[in-house]
Design a protein around this motif. Sequence first.
Motif, PDB file in Angstrom:
ATOM      1  N   ASP A   1       3.236   9.992  -3.903  1.00  0.00           N
ATOM      2  CA  ASP A   1       4.613  10.141  -3.428  1.00  0.00           C
ATOM      3  C   ASP A   1       5.464  10.898  -4.446  1.00  0.00           C
ATOM      4  OD1 ASP A   1       4.708   8.267  -5.429  1.00  0.00           O
ATOM      5  OD2 ASP A   1       5.711   6.713  -4.230  1.00  0.00           O
TER       6      ASP A   1
ATOM      7  N   HIS B   1       1.129   7.989   2.173  1.00  0.00           N
ATOM      8  CA  HIS B   1       2.577   8.029   2.048  1.00  0.00           C
ATOM      9  C   HIS B   1       3.167   8.910   3.154  1.00  0.00           C
ATOM     10  CE1 HIS B   1       1.449   6.887  -2.127  1.00  0.00           C
ATOM     11  NE2 HIS B   1       2.513   6.114  -1.995  1.00  0.00           N
ATOM     12  N   ALA B   2       4.400   8.617   3.520  1.00  0.00           N
ATOM     13  CA  ALA B   2       5.050   9.366   4.595  1.00  0.00           C
ATOM     14  C   ALA B   2       5.172  10.838   4.234  1.00  0.00           C
ATOM     15  CB  ALA B   2       6.427   8.772   4.889  1.00  0.00           C
TER      16      ALA B   2
ATOM     17  N   ARG C   1      -2.403   5.525   8.464  1.00  0.00           N
ATOM     18  CA  ARG C   1      -1.353   4.505   8.537  1.00  0.00           C
ATOM     19  C   ARG C   1      -0.361   4.795   7.424  1.00  0.00           C
ATOM     20  NH1 ARG C   1      -0.642  -0.008   5.589  1.00  0.00           N
ATOM     21  NH2 ARG C   1      -2.809   0.038   4.819  1.00  0.00           N
ATOM     22  N   THR C   2       0.895   4.995   7.775  1.00  0.00           N
ATOM     23  CA  THR C   2       1.909   5.303   6.790  1.00  0.00           C
ATOM     24  C   THR C   2       2.377   4.027   6.094  1.00  0.00           C
ATOM     25  OG1 THR C   2       2.653   7.196   8.097  1.00  0.00           O
ATOM     26  CG2 THR C   2       4.158   6.370   6.412  1.00  0.00           C
ATOM     27  N   VAL C   3       2.371   4.057   4.758  1.00  0.00           N
ATOM     28  CA  VAL C   3       2.793   2.876   3.993  1.00  0.00           C
ATOM     29  C   VAL C   3       4.279   2.972   3.695  1.00  0.00           C
ATOM     30  CG1 VAL C   3       0.514   2.625   2.950  1.00  0.00           C
ATOM     31  CG2 VAL C   3       2.267   3.926   1.753  1.00  0.00           C
ATOM     32  N   ALA C   4       4.890   1.823   3.531  1.00  0.00           N
ATOM     33  CA  ALA C   4       6.310   1.776   3.181  1.00  0.00           C
ATOM     34  C   ALA C   4       6.499   2.299   1.766  1.00  0.00           C
ATOM     35  CB  ALA C   4       6.822   0.346   3.291  1.00  0.00           C
ATOM     36  N   GLU C   5       7.715   2.721   1.464  1.00  0.00           N
ATOM     37  CA  GLU C   5       8.013   3.228   0.128  1.00  0.00           C
ATOM     38  C   GLU C   5       7.668   2.179  -0.920  1.00  0.00           C
ATOM     39  OE1 GLU C   5      11.780   5.101  -2.404  1.00  0.00           O
ATOM     40  OE2 GLU C   5      11.973   4.654  -0.261  1.00  0.00           O
TER      41      GLU C   5
ATOM     42  N   GLY D   1       4.659   1.161  -1.386  1.00  0.00           N
ATOM     43  CA  GLY D   1       3.448   0.482  -0.958  1.00  0.00           C
ATOM     44  C   GLY D   1       2.199   1.112  -1.550  1.00  0.00           C
TER      45      GLY D   1
END
Length: 313
Positions: free
Chosen positions: A273, A200-201, A259-263, A265
């Motif tokens: 998150d 997660h970001a 690799r950052t996943v989309a919200e 994801g």
Amino acid sequence: MQRICVIGGSRYFGKLLVERLQSAGHRVTVINRGSARPPVGVEHLVVDRDDEAALGAALGSRSFDVVVDQVCYTPVQAAIAARVFAGRARRYVMTSTIEVYDPATAALPAVPAGTPVPEENVDPSAWPVAMDLPWHDEAYVEAHYAEGKRQAEAVFSRDGSFAFVSVRSAHVLGGGAEEFTGRLAHYTERIRRGEEIAVHANARPTVFIHYQELADLLRWASTAADFTGPVNACSDGLLDVRELAAAVAAQTGREPVHRTVAEGGTASPFSFDRDYAMSNTRAKRLGFAFSHVTDWLPGAVAETVSASATPAT
């Protein structure tokens, strides 16, 4: 010496708990469906804990100082156990989970970002129980793991037939091939192969516990302490997914690729998150001394690296 019944106890920290109880001189009985035999000298009852009549018949006139329930996942299972062990047990210790605090699975009291969650955030004595949900359906139970544990705790808390303790375990690591979930192996294998790790970001930190420390805490909660209610079980120190990957990278000699996943994801195990890391303050006040996660994580990673590099026989 105490008479102790362990329901489950056939693998990982449950198996270690049985060994340590026996080594400490306790008389141990293991109940499972025959998936694995306990050590020599440990009484073994082969029975399905979901079959109330069969469980009662298998127990016969036996009584125990303590029951340690490693495999209770639903309120239905808890209700069966409460009825069967009423009058047969003085103390009942259920292995629960950090997942009971996951705000993604229930409406829970909000905690400030970065604040470890105390036991009172989920009060089993006040938690609603719905026995008419499809708890007999394995897929439903798996999809509602956290709620099943919350409701199981609630059933035991209200029963009153014995002193009840729920040990809410952090994410368990260590043991190499014994760590059957494969979550740590996910990182060691992907980092060794140079494959991406989905994160997660703004990944939030969480808590962990070594499988040996959890076995020790369960033994303590069963035989050396006299408290009731929920208690959180986690080593000192928080880690987020990037810090965990860095610990793996230090053992493998390869840098992790994130690799950052989309919200919303799907991310790798232990990438969260949301905040729900636990506080271990209550267990400390009651007398249990925890290690720090950095004390044992390098060794746990090394064991997993070694296990994944060893060909199956």
